[in-house]
Design a protein around this motif. Structure first.
Motif, PDB file in Angstrom:
ATOM      1  N   GLN A 173       9.173   5.338   5.656  1.00  0.00           N
ATOM      2  CA  GLN A 173       9.590   5.229   7.062  1.00  0.00           C
ATOM      3  C   GLN A 173       8.406   5.252   8.028  1.00  0.00           C
ATOM      4  N   PRO A 174       7.432   6.148   7.862  1.00  0.00           N
ATOM      5  CA  PRO A 174       6.274   6.085   8.766  1.00  0.00           C
ATOM      6  C   PRO A 174       5.490   4.763   8.642  1.00  0.00           C
ATOM      7  N   LEU A 219      11.253  -5.130   0.561  1.00  0.00           N
ATOM      8  CA  LEU A 219       9.928  -5.601   0.156  1.00  0.00           C
ATOM      9  C   LEU A 219       9.074  -4.452  -0.374  1.00  0.00           C
ATOM     10  N   TYR A 220       9.154  -3.297   0.291  1.00  0.00           N
ATOM     11  CA  TYR A 220       8.402  -2.132  -0.206  1.00  0.00           C
ATOM     12  C   TYR A 220       8.955  -1.663  -1.548  1.00  0.00           C
ATOM     13  N   HIS A 221      10.266  -1.731  -1.717  1.00  0.00           N
ATOM     14  CA  HIS A 221      10.843  -1.360  -3.018  1.00  0.00           C
ATOM     15  C   HIS A 221      10.276  -2.267  -4.116  1.00  0.00           C
ATOM     16  N   ASP A 222      10.220  -3.575  -3.845  1.00  0.00           N
ATOM     17  CA  ASP A 222       9.649  -4.510  -4.820  1.00  0.00           C
ATOM     18  C   ASP A 222       8.180  -4.186  -5.094  1.00  0.00           C
ATOM     19  N   LEU A 223       7.439  -3.859  -4.049  1.00  0.00           N
ATOM     20  CA  LEU A 223       6.020  -3.525  -4.206  1.00  0.00           C
ATOM     21  C   LEU A 223       5.854  -2.246  -5.027  1.00  0.00           C
ATOM     22  N   PHE A 255      -2.133  -0.427   3.704  1.00  0.00           N
ATOM     23  CA  PHE A 255      -3.442   0.171   3.426  1.00  0.00           C
ATOM     24  C   PHE A 255      -3.760   1.295   4.414  1.00  0.00           C
ATOM     25  N   GLY A 256      -3.242   1.193   5.633  1.00  0.00           N
ATOM     26  CA  GLY A 256      -3.413   2.283   6.598  1.00  0.00           C
ATOM     27  C   GLY A 256      -2.750   3.565   6.120  1.00  0.00           C
ATOM     28  N   THR A 257      -1.558   3.424   5.558  1.00  0.00           N
ATOM     29  CA  THR A 257      -0.853   4.585   4.998  1.00  0.00           C
ATOM     30  C   THR A 257      -1.669   5.201   3.867  1.00  0.00           C
ATOM     31  N   LEU A 258      -2.186   4.353   3.000  1.00  0.00           N
ATOM     32  CA  LEU A 258      -2.984   4.877   1.883  1.00  0.00           C
ATOM     33  C   LEU A 258      -4.257   5.554   2.384  1.00  0.00           C
TER      34      LEU A 258
END
Length: 147
Positions: free
Chosen positions: A16-17, A49-53, A100-103
């Protein structure tokens, strides 16, 4: 000592963030905001899309990755909303930046021995999703050209 997490675990936990950050960044791109959409309509595709990733990140190293059905659906929806291929590319670029910002925000939690290989998987999956989204966006135009 803190237990190190996988990139997939961080992206799943921070979904979510990350979507909120994606929307913030998209709202700064006039090319994308020229098409008026609610936040829900603009971000509705991202969870899938995030689920697929995340699923792709969890696959065995040499496992064949499935084509993203969510990406194809996204292309069809965006076509109906008036998006161009260039706009989809910009959305995809923002998807990578937000991811990548989240990571980067959570890099202290990540196992440094796996971050680079995960980044390669992310780049490959996002490009594969983009290809499928653009293909789906262009599909009726290809059919019209063939007729």
């Amino acid at each position: 000592m803190m237990e190190l997490k996988s990139v997939a675990d961080i992206l799943e936990r921070e979904l979510q963030p990350t979507i909120t950050e994606w929307l913030r960044r998209v709202n700064l791109v006039p090319e994308l905001t020229d098409i008026r959409l609610s936040d829900a309509d603009r971000t509705g595709h991202l969870t899938k899309l995030y689920h697929d990733l995340i699923s792709r990140l969890r696959l065995a190293k040499d496992a064949k990755s499935p084509i993203s059905v969510a990406a194809a659906e996204h292309g069809q929806v965006r076509r109906a909303q008036g998006y161009s291929a260039a706009m989809l590319i910009e959305e995809s670029r923002v998807f990578q930046v937000a991811t990548f910002g989240t990571l980067q925000l959570h890099q202290s939690e990540l196992d440094p021995n796996h971050v680079l290989s995960a980044a390669m998987v992310i780049a490959d999956e996002v490009d594969a999703q983009l290809k499928e989204t653009v293909r789906s966006l262009m599909e009726p135009k290809l059919a019209e050209a063939a007729a």
